[in-house]
Design an enzyme around this catalytic site. Structure first.
Site, short mmCIF file in Angstrom:
data_model
loop_
_atom_site.label_atom_id
_atom_site.label_comp_id
_atom_site.label_asym_id
_atom_site.label_seq_id
_atom_site.Cartn_x
_atom_site.Cartn_y
_atom_site.Cartn_z
N ASP A 189 -59.28 4.35 25.29
CA ASP A 189 -59.24 3.58 24.04
C ASP A 189 -60.15 2.37 24.10
OD1 ASP A 189 -57.00 5.21 23.18
OD2 ASP A 189 -55.84 4.08 24.63
N SER A 196 -62.43 -2.73 22.75
CA SER A 196 -61.05 -2.30 22.90
C SER A 196 -60.64 -1.73 21.56
CB SER A 196 -60.16 -3.47 23.27
OG SER A 196 -58.82 -3.06 23.21
N ARG A 197 -60.44 -0.41 21.51
CA ARG A 197 -60.23 0.21 20.20
C ARG A 197 -58.85 -0.04 19.64
NH1 ARG A 197 -62.88 4.67 22.91
NH2 ARG A 197 -65.07 4.14 22.78
N VAL A 198 -57.91 -0.49 20.47
CA VAL A 198 -56.60 -0.83 19.93
C VAL A 198 -56.68 -2.24 19.37
CG1 VAL A 198 -54.19 -1.21 20.50
CG2 VAL A 198 -55.40 0.75 21.44
#
Ligand code: ATP
Ligand code: MG
Length: 586
Positions: A417, A442-444
């Protein structure tokens, strides 16, 4: 059939030690069956739920519940219609019951090679099943063919000879797990290697387990703070997220993972560190470091060093993951570090080539993507019905000359992620942690950041991006206008501020103070070499002047507008004193 067979030994397997009376009954059975005295030994096997299993030479007798049921089913199958009077027959079946040798449970070694053995005669063996060789070495079934199978070995292949016996265990590889593993260093089979004695396991968990399904998960919404300003402010990691740490060798990859582990102290997070293909001495040093800083109390290290067989290096991350899952399913938050998955892929490639699987890109086998996806998919934030535990995974990947488009890096980038990209140039210029702000993500993201951190960090990423752009443009120009100069020095200050020594993670409120002050341009004219001193002095000053504010930020994760203004005001005051003092000193 069983008369003269030279030297004979009997080993009895069961979960509980048999009573004296049971011993006697088994001895009688042996003398009756083999018509002589056969020495009988007992070995604990917690996997046998009920009953006993006895191995005599190459014969196995199954008195386990499973064995009885099977035998009874065979008995019933012989019944013909019309034989309704089944009750006495059933009674007779139970009374007459004497286990027969189950022939398909034994095979023979056909060939043995470095790390791989082929075995014939085990027609019912399953993929992933553990086999036991005559010398006690264990192996795991990897390739099933019509007449034989290949298995990887977890021990010395020199102890295995062609023609020797192999026993099925009916079990797939499992890791011993329990609270007792915290503070310990174990190998990929769960055996302690720190010289501190036996570990009492609570139960077993299969090393390969399906990842939690979508309904068993909930969104990632709680931060897993690293204590590193660069990461927590710009690339926040959430509990249950998978964030890759990627970079060339010696760029501080391990250091980031270790600082994150240190930063979990007192936060009720269990940490598992899986070392794959590293030097034993570096692992020992790292464990010593963690122990000295009190981090081993909540950490277990699973080590498959460079000297261990490729098979052990291959299963190490799955074993570590099984241990982490044990804690996660108990509702705890777990952090697991895989250091590193490039070496893991290399070990798997070595095994695959030995197994004669066809090589693909970069000589890796075709299923190398699945190798890592099935591992990393097991990281999760469980739903409240499943206990609400989480497993955050920090896989580490080593690149060659910063090439992120190589096979393994691209695979893992696409699975995780987000990634923290570390760069040699930054590292050597002293910018440590050497995070490349442009390539990291950071894809979250924001969901995993406290409101306070979000408010304090503001647009730091954007400002750094602007600074970098401007830096490139102005590299060769000598006369710059004042505004540009100010912008440049502000950017330099920010970069300097993000430098952080190893083993010194910041607490939540410290990060908020530093970031709020920086975004308020308080650090503007602080000479770069004094940035460290200013930063630590500032946090101490604010903690002293506004202890309630600090506590509130830590507890609620919120930063009200007036709190932020207060921090900036305090920081400005501290800055004046700092500069005045410096002038006096200089
Ligand atoms: P390898 O490729 O060998 O695994 P790595 O990328 O994991 O290396 P580390 O071992 O973490 O890198 O760090 C390399 C060296 O840099 C170590 O000596 C470490 O102490 C030092 N180092 C790492 N981070 C920092 C930091 N923030 N400040 C100062 N020194 C650091
Ligand atoms: Mg390292």
């Amino acid at each position: 059939m069983r008369a003269d067979r030279g030297h004979l030994n009997a080993v009895l397997h069961s979960a509980k030690e048999p009573s004296a009376e049971q011993y006697q009954r088994f001895s009688q059975f042996l003398t009756r069956t083999y018509r002589r005295e056969v020495p009988l030994k007992w070995e604990e096997d917690p996997s046998i739920k009920e009953g006993f299993q006895m191995q005599v030479g190459s014969d196995v007798y199954d008195w386990t519940l499973h064995g009885r049921v099977r035998q009874f089913q065979d008995y019933l199958r012989q019944l013909r219609p019309g034989q309704e009077d089944i009750i006495p027959l059933m009674r007779q079946a139970v009374d007459d019951w004497d286990p027969a040798v189950a022939p398909e449970e034994f095979g023979q070694v056909l060939t043995v090679d470095n790390e791989i053995a082929t075995v014939g005669g085990l027609t019912h063996a399953q993929y992933g099943e553990i086999l036991v060789f005559a010398s006690g070495v264990k192996g795991m079934v990897q390739d099933l063919r019509r007449d034989d199978l290949s298995c990887i070995l977890f021990g010395d292949s020199e102890e295995i000879t062609a023609g020797s016996m192999v026993r099925r265990t009916m079990k797939t590889a499992a890791m011993r797990v329990g609270q007792g593993f915290l503070g310990r260093v174990v190998d990929a089979l769960g055996i302690p290697v720190d010289g501190k004695g036996h570990i009492e396991a609570e139960t077993h968990r299969p090393i390969e387990a399906p990842a939690p399904g979508i309904l068993d998960r909930q969104p990632v919404n709680t931060p897993m703070e690293t204590g590193l300003l660069t990461i927590d402010s710009m690339f926040p990691i959430g509990r249950g997220q998978r964030e890759l740490i990627i970079g060339d060798r010696q760029t501080g990859k391990t250091a980031i993972a270790l600082d994150t582990i240190l930063n979990q102290k007192g936060k009720n997070v269990v940490c598992v560190y899986v070392a794959i293909g590293q030097k034993s001495s570096s692992v020992a040093q790292m464990v010593e470091n963690l122990r000295r800083r009190g981090a081993m109390d909540y950490t277990c290290v699973v080590s498959a060093p460079a000297g261990a067989s490729a098979a052990l290096q291959y299963i190490a991350p799955y074993a570590g993951c099984a241990l982490a899952e044990y804690f996660m399913y108990q509702g705890q938050d777990v952090l697991i570090v895989y250091d590193d998955l490039s070496k893991h892929a290399i070990a798997y490639r070595a095994l695959s080539l030995l197994l004669e699987r066809s090589p693909g890109r970069e000589a890796y086998p075709g299923d190398v993507f699945y190798l890592h996806s099935r591992l990393l998919e097991r990281a999760a934030h469980l739903s409240d019905e499943r206990g609400g535990g989480s497993m955050t995974a920090l896989p580490i990947v080593e690149t060659q000359a910063g090439d992120v488009s190589a096979y393994i890096p691209t695979n893992i980038i696409s699975i995780t992620d987000g990634q923290i990209f570390l760069e040699s140039d930054l590292f050597f210029s002293g910018q440590r942690p050497a995070v490349n702000v442009g390539l990291s993500v950071s894809r979250v993201g924001g969901d995993a950041q406290t409101k306070a951190m979000k408010a304090a960090a503001g647009a730091i990423r954007l400002e750094l991006a602007q600074y970098r752009e401007m830096e490139v443009f102005t590299q060769f120009s000598s006369d710059l206008d004042d505004a540009t100069k100010r912008q440049l020095s502000y950017g330099q200050g920010l970069m300097r501020l993000l430098r952080q020594p190893q083993y010194a993670p910041f607490s939540h409120h410290e990060q908020v103070i530093i970031l709020a002050a920086a975004m308020g341009h308080v650090m503007q004219d602080i000479p770069l070499p004094q940035m460290d001193g200013f930063r630590s002095g500032l946090t101490a000053y604010v903690e002293d002047q506004a202890p309630d504010l600090c506590r509130r930020v830590d507890q609620t994760g919120l930063l009200a507008q007036e709190d932020r203004e207060e921090i900036v005001a305090l920081a400005q005051k501290y800055r004046e004193d700092f500069l005045k003092q410096r002038k006096r000193g200089g």
